[in-house]
Motif scaffolding. Structure first.
Motif, PDB file in Angstrom:
ATOM      1  N   VAL A   1      -6.683   4.930 -14.579  1.00  0.00           N
ATOM      2  CA  VAL A   1      -5.242   4.791 -14.368  1.00  0.00           C
ATOM      3  C   VAL A   1      -4.528   4.848 -15.713  1.00  0.00           C
ATOM      4  O   VAL A   1      -3.502   5.519 -15.865  1.00  0.00           O
ATOM      5  CB  VAL A   1      -4.940   3.467 -13.638  1.00  0.00           C
ATOM      6  CG1 VAL A   1      -3.445   3.295 -13.431  1.00  0.00           C
ATOM      7  CG2 VAL A   1      -5.679   3.430 -12.306  1.00  0.00           C
TER       8      VAL A   1
ATOM      9  N   HIS B   1      -1.154   2.926  -8.543  1.00  0.00           N
ATOM     10  CA  HIS B   1      -1.665   4.292  -8.682  1.00  0.00           C
ATOM     11  C   HIS B   1      -2.288   4.757  -7.372  1.00  0.00           C
ATOM     12  O   HIS B   1      -2.017   5.880  -6.907  1.00  0.00           O
ATOM     13  CB  HIS B   1      -2.695   4.341  -9.806  1.00  0.00           C
ATOM     14  CG  HIS B   1      -3.322   5.685 -10.002  1.00  0.00           C
ATOM     15  ND1 HIS B   1      -2.726   6.682 -10.735  1.00  0.00           N
ATOM     16  CD2 HIS B   1      -4.500   6.201  -9.548  1.00  0.00           C
ATOM     17  CE1 HIS B   1      -3.499   7.751 -10.737  1.00  0.00           C
ATOM     18  NE2 HIS B   1      -4.579   7.485 -10.014  1.00  0.00           N
TER      19      HIS B   1
ATOM     20  N   GLN C   1      -0.067   5.975  -4.500  1.00  0.00           N
ATOM     21  CA  GLN C   1       0.568   7.290  -4.632  1.00  0.00           C
ATOM     22  C   GLN C   1      -0.377   8.443  -4.300  1.00  0.00           C
ATOM     23  O   GLN C   1       0.046   9.591  -4.282  1.00  0.00           O
ATOM     24  CB  GLN C   1       1.111   7.463  -6.060  1.00  0.00           C
ATOM     25  CG  GLN C   1       2.134   6.405  -6.467  1.00  0.00           C
ATOM     26  CD  GLN C   1       3.284   6.287  -5.486  1.00  0.00           C
ATOM     27  OE1 GLN C   1       3.848   7.303  -5.065  1.00  0.00           O
ATOM     28  NE2 GLN C   1       3.638   5.061  -5.140  1.00  0.00           N
ATOM     29  N   GLN C   2      -1.631   8.135  -4.033  1.00  0.00           N
ATOM     30  CA  GLN C   2      -2.600   9.189  -3.755  1.00  0.00           C
ATOM     31  C   GLN C   2      -2.526   9.618  -2.289  1.00  0.00           C
ATOM     32  O   GLN C   2      -2.198   8.807  -1.416  1.00  0.00           O
ATOM     33  CB  GLN C   2      -4.016   8.714  -4.082  1.00  0.00           C
ATOM     34  CG  GLN C   2      -4.192   8.173  -5.490  1.00  0.00           C
ATOM     35  CD  GLN C   2      -3.655   9.120  -6.551  1.00  0.00           C
ATOM     36  OE1 GLN C   2      -4.042  10.290  -6.613  1.00  0.00           O
ATOM     37  NE2 GLN C   2      -2.752   8.612  -7.374  1.00  0.00           N
TER      38      GLN C   2
END
Length: 404
Positions: free
Chosen positions: A63, A163, A166-167
């Motif tokens: 990240v 993080h 948002q995938q």
């Protein structure tokens, strides 16, 4: 307790010990540095290595440098929902070792307790989820998918969860079990949190000539008093939540100038506020009230001030009839032989971010005393690790096959 799933419980406990022996504290101080900080990387690699040993194909993604997320997806190719088990690899510092009665990273087992920093919060829960997913996989083909995620930085700004949210994979998940220590309580509600910095701008002057300056320190103090009164009004209006208790606005840090400059009125002062909210609180409305207090109090003293939101994590309130909660409750009954207690998370978890940023349904349940986190002499019950692994495996089976 019913041992419904074939998993190597002794190996599971040994693996928890392996993880606890890794001091996965994020630390940039001596003997570390910003260039080479102490991070979760070693613990993340231990997770990824175990997954590869089982034939899984984990995605390891940094990240930020040195701080990876580890995510594995188990998929037999049969249609069905996607269940995620989530844990984090970082732990808080052990603090003053003189307060510990054992080595913080020794992972000893005494009197049925596995001892060490991160044992409850939350390497036991993470390991139990991994071994549970493995047990379901070994039992034969299953519909849908199981995602096992070991994320970084839960103890900080939760950059790992932010993080992951948002995938593309996050949008495909139908339910999340967050494996934090909750002592067998099913926690479908969690407090929200607002991290706030309030800065008051005055005018610098000599301490012997205060008439030539505007001292921001007493203005900051008046704002703090006003926020304490706002807390009282919130508590009177909202009452005490059944599982989460009261709303709190807590000042945690105050800085009014250079401590070596006793004879100088500082040009500014600031304080930090840790706000914890129940679902009865609308964060935007609360922030409007806070900003109004800050600005009007400063204006009355011929100063300027602003409130900066460092992070805004709304409360989580997952309906108990949501499939992931229902599956977990039934799994607990099947394994333990009794109805679970319902509870609430007094802090926030990665699940809070997954709800906020990816609109996922989450529930928190895991091995360990729910009040032991971040204390000296942290421990987790060895039997609790084994029980939770069984419950997690049973949860996956019920959820993937269609919880009713």
């Amino acid at each position: 307790m019913s041992r419904r799933w074939a998993l190597d419980e002794d190996e599971l406990v040994e693996y928890v010990q392996q993880l606890v022996r890794i001091a996965s504290v994020f630390d940039t101080g001596p003997p570390y540095s910003i260039e080479q900080p102490h991070t979760e990387a070693e613990a993340a690699e231990a997770v990824a290595a175990k997954m590869r040993e089982w034939g899984w194909d984990p995605i390891v993604e940094e990240v930020v440098p040195g701080r990876p997320n580890v995510v594995a997806v188990l998929d037999c190719g049969l249609p069905g929902p996607t269940l995620m088990f989530e844990g984090h690899t970082d732990v808080v510092s052990e603090g003053d070792r003189a307060e510990w009665s054992f080595e913080p990273y020794g992972a000893e087992i005494r009197d049925g307790r596995l001892l060490g920093r991160g044992s409850a919060d939350m390497k036991a829960g993470l390991a139990a989820a991994m071994y549970a997913a493995r047990a379901v996989q070994q039992a034969g083909d299953f519909p849908g998918r199981i995602v096992v995620a070991a994320l970084c930085d839960e103890e900080g700004m939760m950059i790992g969860a932010k993080h992951f949210a948002q995938q593309p994979l996050a949008k495909q998940i139908d339910g999340v079990v967050v494996c934090e220590p909750e002592d067998y309580e099913v926690c479908a509600v969690s407090k929200g949190a607002i991290r706030l910095k309030v800065t008051v701008h005055g005018k610098m002057a000599h301490g012997a000539m205060p008439q030539h300056g505007r001292n921001p320190v007493p203005v900051a103090a008046r704002i703090i008093v006003a926020l304490t009164d706002l807390q009282r009004r919130l508590q009177e209006r909202n009452g005490t939540h059944e599982h989460l208790g009261d709303d709190y606005l807590t000042t945690t840090v105050v800085q009014g100038g250079d401590p070596d400059q006793l004879n100088v009125i500082p040009r500014q002062a600031y304080f930090l506020c840790d706000i914890r909210t129940t679902p009865a609180v609308d964060h935007e409305d609360l922030l409007f009230q806070i900003r109004q207090i800050v600005e009007e109090t400063a204006l009355a003293a011929d100063c300027k001030a602003e409130a900066e939101v460092i992070d805004n994590r709304p409360p989580v309130d997952t309906p108990v009839d949501t499939p992931v909660v229902a599956a977990l409750v039934q799994a607990h009954v099947n394994v333990v032989g009794a109805q679970p207690a319902y509870g609430g998370v007094p802090g926030t978890t990665d699940g809070t971010i997954l709800v906020r940023d990816a609109a996922l349904h989450s529930v928190v349940y895991g091995p360990g005393d729910k009040w032991i986190a971040h204390q000296a002499d942290e421990w987790v019950g060895v039997e609790d690790i084994k029980v939770c692994a069984q419950v997690y495996a049973e949860t996956a089976s019920i959820f993937l096959n269609g919880a009713k």
